[in-house]
Design an enzyme around this catalytic site. Structure first.
Site, PDB file in Angstrom:
ATOM      1  NE  ARG A  69       5.438  12.381   4.168  1.00 36.56           N
ATOM      2  CZ  ARG A  69       4.691  11.664   4.529  1.00 36.56           C
ATOM      3  NH1 ARG A  69       3.454  11.690   4.521  1.00 36.56           N
ATOM      4  NH2 ARG A  69       5.235  10.565   4.987  1.00 36.56           N
ATOM      5  CG  ASP A 126       1.503   4.920  12.699  1.00 41.66           C
ATOM      6  OD1 ASP A 126       0.628   4.981  13.817  1.00 41.66           O
ATOM      7  OD2 ASP A 126       1.117   4.891  11.586  1.00 41.66           O
TER       8      ASP A 126
HETATM    9  P1  AMP Z   1      -1.123   5.167   7.273  1.00 36.94           P
HETATM   10  O1  AMP Z   1      -2.336   4.908   7.946  1.00 36.94           O
HETATM   11  O2  AMP Z   1      -0.960   5.811   5.944  1.00 36.94           O
HETATM   12  O3  AMP Z   1      -0.416   6.257   8.218  1.00 36.94           O
HETATM   13  O4  AMP Z   1      -0.110   4.000   7.316  1.00 36.94           O
HETATM   14  C1  AMP Z   1      -0.208   3.138   8.157  1.00 36.94           C
HETATM   15  C2  AMP Z   1       0.893   2.000   8.021  1.00 36.94           C
HETATM   16  O5  AMP Z   1       0.144   1.021   6.788  1.00 36.94           O
HETATM   17  C3  AMP Z   1       2.336   2.297   7.458  1.00 36.94           C
HETATM   18  O6  AMP Z   1       2.950   1.222   8.181  1.00 36.94           O
HETATM   19  C4  AMP Z   1       2.115   2.415   5.923  1.00 36.94           C
HETATM   20  O7  AMP Z   1       3.330   2.095   5.541  1.00 36.94           O
HETATM   21  C5  AMP Z   1       1.143   1.092   5.640  1.00 36.94           C
HETATM   22  N1  AMP Z   1       0.260   1.322   4.420  1.00 36.94           N
HETATM   23  C6  AMP Z   1      -0.510   2.050   4.242  1.00 36.94           C
HETATM   24  N2  AMP Z   1      -0.951   1.655   2.978  1.00 36.94           N
HETATM   25  C7  AMP Z   1      -0.381   0.788   2.458  1.00 36.94           C
HETATM   26  C8  AMP Z   1      -0.179   0.145   1.178  1.00 36.94           C
HETATM   27  N3  AMP Z   1      -1.138   0.622   0.059  1.00 36.94           N
HETATM   28  N4  AMP Z   1       0.774  -0.726   0.907  1.00 36.94           N
HETATM   29  C9  AMP Z   1       1.688  -1.016   1.833  1.00 36.94           C
HETATM   30  N5  AMP Z   1       1.691  -0.300   3.291  1.00 36.94           N
HETATM   31  C10 AMP Z   1       0.747   0.434   3.286  1.00 36.94           C
HETATM   32 MG    MG Z   2       1.267   7.200   8.731  1.00 31.42          MG
END
Ligand code: AMP
Ligand code: MG
Length: 493
Positions: free
Chosen positions: A178, A256
């Site tokens: 990305r 975030d």
């Molecule tokens: P997101 O909902 O994608 O914005 O992610 C929210 C948080 O969850 C962030 O800190 C991501 O890095 C973490 N996260 C989401 N999916 C995973 C995963 N499969 N393994 C580790 N961290 C995750």
């Molecule tokens: Mg995120």
């Protein structure tokens, strides 16, 4: 004797060098059998990268994290965030790394970041992986938004890992490369503010200002904080106005996922609305409709308030004075949003506001009445604006509603008296014919997951030129057929 191959990337590392304490150096996970699924030649070109080199085995290994390319300094960034209103003090890149920063031929700086590259110290319970469908979804939406002229992160590539990843079923794993103008988020500031380290906070503000508001680079910490806040307000107001006027629902506007750059980031449960309805929610976990289409402008203000809170200590030693000054700036958000929204709606409706024809209240009312009509009859949002230009060319009321009602006819008369007869072409240049419609996206991702990339590639090509007829089947510009059923999107990516 052959010359050594030029490096794949020439990285800089301003984040790593200037923001120690905000990351953990971390090497992405090895990948045994990477294969390139999609590569963004257009983006590679605009970054001045060597596309052929990146498509080679060595390039693919770098794009999937199997090898760390020369000059990279991979790290996982720390950030906090409010998720659905609840504060998490420690989120961070749980499954992603920043490889470094690239300077494009125009001199602009971009982060190159890998998502799905294995567990990091921020992974909490997660497996650190990503699956092919959602990564292709992120690729597709980034290209669609970019082509619509909406600020967005974009994907350089999606590389399959050859591994199966456990979700509800076993699914093919993938890594997304990305590109973003930075990965600074409101949550980055929340993380730092929570440490109570005012020196680090000042350094973060200075860094963000130099990267995104360079005109304020030499100001005092206080004035930098105020300038940064004003700029982020303006960019978020503009971005959310863009989303609203193409019917885009982000779906997870947690702090975030709110960038300082004003780019759209994290295409998880996002989707385009079809039938106009402000209450539209697609995300399976958004039970209360917090991130419904119609709530997005207000959530933007809520997120900006969280951002303001992080800046208080820099703005004034006296808390009340700091609150007062930041609140004053925050109050510029509603009019900034309203102004951008009206600008966009005027262009969509073919209305030119100039010295002689400036009627903000009248145009606002005209636009709102149009949306009311769409809502009452559940008319397709995207299609309605194209129907208006068609009606203008035909010189008869738009066929928006099955039974031509008086309300539409009366609105049409008001609009006709406000719009120039030759507005149709201008309208078609801003109202997309092709958007990432839910049924088309699902069809493309299902096929890709099963190994057939053709529907995905076709759809991406269409979305890259969203305004002009492409001579494809009409279903690409139509709402989902009734048998597609109610649509749900998932965060579990
Ligand atoms: P997101 O909902 O994608 O914005 O992610 C929210 C948080 O969850 C962030 O800190 C991501 O890095 C973490 N996260 C989401 N999916 C995973 C995963 N499969 N393994 C580790 N961290 C995750
Ligand atoms: Mg995120």
């Amino acid at each position: 004797m052959s010359l050594p191959a030029p490096p794949l990337f020439v990285f800089e590392h301003s984040f790593a060098e200037q923001l120690e304490g905000l990351y953990v150096e971390w090497v992405p996970a090895d990948v045994a059998e990477p294969s390139l699924v999609v590569f963004n030649d257009d983006l590679a070109h605009s970054l001045g990268l060597d596309a052929a080199g990146l498509r080679s085995p060595e390039g693919i290994a770098a794009l999937v994290g199997a090898s760390v390319p020369g000059g990279a300094r991979p790290l996982a960034q720390a950030y906090a965030g409010h998720q659905f209103g609840g504060y998490s003090p420690r989120l961070g890149d749980g499954r992603a790394v920043l490889l470094g920063e690239l300077i494009d031929p125009t001199g602009s700086r971009h982060d190159l970041h890998l998502k799905g590259s294995g567990r990091t110290p921020f992974a909490r319970g997660g497996d650190g992986k990503a699956v092919l469908g959602p990564m292709l979804r992120e690729y597709l939406f980034g290209e669609a938004m970019h082509a619509l002229g909406i600020a967005s992160t974009r994907a350089l590539a999606v590389v399959a890992t050859g591994e199966n990843v456990a979700r509800e079923t076993m699914l093919p794993g993938a890594v997304l490369a990305r590109v973003a103008s930075s990965h600074l988020r409101v949550g980055t500031f929340q993380y730092v503010a929570a440490t109570g380290d005012v020196e680090l906070l000042a350094r973060l503000v200075d860094y963000a200002v130099r990267r995104h508001v360079p005109d304020a680079a030499d100001e005092s910490p206080r004035d930098q904080a105020l300038a940064l806040f004003a700029e982020v307000i303006e960019r978020q107001a503009s971005l959310i106005a863009d989303w609203m006027t193409v019917g885009f629902i982000h779906g997870v506007m947690n702090t975030d996922n709110v960038t300082i750059s004003g780019e759209t980031i994290d295409y998880g449960p996002c989707a385009f609305m079809d039938a106009y309805d402000p209450d539209t929610v697609f995300s399976s976990i958004d039970h209360a409709g917090r991130y419904a289409y119609g709530n997005q402008p207000a959530i933007g203000a809520w997120n900006l308030s969280r951002f303001a809170e992080t800046l208080l200590t820099l703005v004034d030693d006296d808390a009340d004075t700091a609150v007062e000054q930041l609140t004053e700036l925050l109050q510029t958000y509603p009019p900034a949003f309203a102004g951008h929204w009206l600008d966009r709606m005027r262009s969509k409706l073919g209305i030119v506001a100039d010295g002689a024809h400036n009627d903000d209240a009248g145009d606002q009312a005209l636009a709102e009445e149009f949306l009311d009509i769409l809502g009452e009859q559940a008319v397709d949002f995207t299609g309605a604006f194209r129907e208006l230009s068609t009606a203008l060319r035909r010189n008869s009321a738009p066929a928006l509603t099955p039974s031509d009602d008086e309300r539409t006819a009366a609105w049409y008369q008001r609009w006709r008296s406000r719009v120039a007869p030759d507005a149709a072409d201008r309208m078609d240049a801003v109202n997309p014919l092709y958007i990432a419609r839910n049924h088309l996206v699902e069809e493309a991702l299902d096929a890709a997951t099963a190994g057939d990339l053709q529907p995905f590639n076709t759809l991406v090509e269409l979305l890259r030129s969203p305004f002009a007829h492409a001579g494809v089947d009409a279903r690409y510009e139509q709402q989902a057929p009734a048998n597609f059923g109610p649509y749900q999107t998932f965060c579990g990516t």
